[in-house]
Design a protein around this motif. Structure first.
Motif, mmCIF file in Angstrom:
data_model
loop_
_atom_site.group_PDB
_atom_site.id
_atom_site.type_symbol
_atom_site.label_atom_id
_atom_site.label_comp_id
_atom_site.label_asym_id
_atom_site.label_seq_id
_atom_site.Cartn_x
_atom_site.Cartn_y
_atom_site.Cartn_z
ATOM 1 N N ASN A 17 0.817 -1.204 0.000
ATOM 2 C CA ASN A 17 0.000 0.000 0.000
ATOM 3 C C ASN A 17 0.854 1.258 0.000
ATOM 4 O O ASN A 17 2.009 1.253 0.422
ATOM 5 N N GLU A 18 0.233 2.325 -0.470
ATOM 6 C CA GLU A 18 0.912 3.613 -0.555
ATOM 7 C C GLU A 18 -0.009 4.703 -0.015
ATOM 8 O O GLU A 18 -1.191 4.769 -0.357
ATOM 9 N N ILE A 30 -4.918 12.614 4.098
ATOM 10 C CA ILE A 30 -4.053 11.462 3.870
ATOM 11 C C ILE A 30 -4.920 10.366 3.280
ATOM 12 O O ILE A 30 -5.919 9.944 3.885
ATOM 13 N N MET A 31 -4.539 9.916 2.090
ATOM 14 C CA MET A 31 -5.343 8.969 1.319
ATOM 15 C C MET A 31 -4.631 7.625 1.196
ATOM 16 O O MET A 31 -3.410 7.556 1.108
ATOM 17 N N LEU A 32 -5.427 6.567 1.156
ATOM 18 C CA LEU A 32 -4.959 5.228 0.811
ATOM 19 C C LEU A 32 -5.851 4.746 -0.316
ATOM 20 O O LEU A 32 -7.017 4.404 -0.091
ATOM 21 N N GLY A 33 -5.346 4.767 -1.541
ATOM 22 C CA GLY A 33 -6.197 4.467 -2.678
ATOM 23 C C GLY A 33 -7.330 5.480 -2.740
ATOM 24 O O GLY A 33 -7.114 6.694 -2.692
ATOM 25 N N ALA A 34 -8.566 4.977 -2.822
ATOM 26 C CA ALA A 34 -9.732 5.857 -2.855
ATOM 27 C C ALA A 34 -10.241 6.198 -1.463
ATOM 28 O O ALA A 34 -11.198 6.968 -1.316
ATOM 29 N N LEU A 151 -6.956 -2.371 7.366
ATOM 30 C CA LEU A 151 -7.066 -1.872 6.000
ATOM 31 C C LEU A 151 -5.722 -1.419 5.451
ATOM 32 O O LEU A 151 -5.346 -1.737 4.331
ATOM 33 N N THR A 152 -4.966 -0.658 6.237
ATOM 34 C CA THR A 152 -3.720 -0.070 5.755
ATOM 35 C C THR A 152 -2.618 -1.114 5.592
ATOM 36 O O THR A 152 -1.900 -1.141 4.611
#
Length: 241
Positions: A17-18, A30-34, A151-152
């Motif tokens: 993940n990014e 701060i976003m993780l994907g959508a 999730l992260t």
């Protein structure tokens, strides 16, 4: 309306993940994907994580609080406001870039919290201090993910499984508090807490505090004292969930 600008990207250790740090005017995200993990305009439930836990520490001398997840510093600042000058607050952050963002582009959001003499920043997984310590913390506050579902980073599942919860119980002083933030309810997590030796309750809190917003969940779990040997012993650790 101002467009969102991507200021930086950072890999999450232990996963593919990014994270992306986004800015629109004075607003940060701060976003993780959508998925938006946090927004600088929505701090109510992260602040509640700290205030609800620290309310239980008012009679403890020199309390030591461990916070898992620096994020945008909402939980840290709320804890500092609720605790006295004799407190210590250790903040563990898994993603090194998040610490850099706090000291760089988001320094206005963090204000003076990172230079408060009560604060220690641990650059690494919160699981490290939890596993290493015994009866050291008066409260452990976990906001390292969107909740107990990891999730992260899938590695976060180890914090919320039975093994991780028993480690957290061992790291707490008698009567210490484990507080966990989540975007949504999870009855199975409540059951895991109780099996791990905690007396658990949940509080529903608003993302935007008194102004409302989405309703999130904070678990407040008190480490109970075992009566098996009359000396507050804790159950043996088990890697099974």
């Amino acid at each position: 309306m101002l467009p969102w600008i991507c200021l930086d990207r950072a890999a999450v250790p232990g996963s593919r993940n990014e994270l992306r740090l986004m800015q629109r005017g004075t607003e940060f995200s701060i976003m993780l994907g959508a998925n938006e993990l946090m927004n600088s305009r929505l701090s109510g439930s992260e602040e509640a994580l700290a205030t609800l836990a620290c309310e239980r520490l008012t009679r403890r001398p020199r309390p030591h609080v461990l916070i898992g997840g620096l994020g945008m510093g909402f939980t840290l600042r709320a804890a500092l406001a609720a605790l006295g000058d004799d407190a210590r607050v250790t903040v563990a952050e898994l993603v090194p870039a998040v610490i850099g963002w706090a000291r760089g582009p988001m320094s206005s959001v963090f204000a003076t919290s990172l230079v408060d003499p009560r604060v220690i920043i641990h650059d690494g997984d919160v699981a490290g201090p939890i596993a290493a310590e015994r009866s050291s913390f008066d409260a452990i506050l976990l906001d390292v993910d969107n909740g107990p579902d990891g999730l992260t980073s899938s590695a976060n599942d180890a914090l919320y499984g039975s093994f991780g919860l028993q480690q957290a119980r061992r790291a707490l002083r008698p009567g210490g508090v484990l507080a966990v933030w989540s975007a949504a309810p999870d009855p199975s997590f409540t059951a895991r807490l109780e099996r791990a030796g905690f007396a658990a309750k949940t509080a529903r809190v608003c993302a935007n505090g008194k102004r409302g917003g989405a309703r999130h969940v904070v678990w407040l779990a008190t480490a109970t004292t075992s009566t098996r040997d009359g000396q507050g012993s804790r159950p043996p650790l088990s890697a099974q969930d």
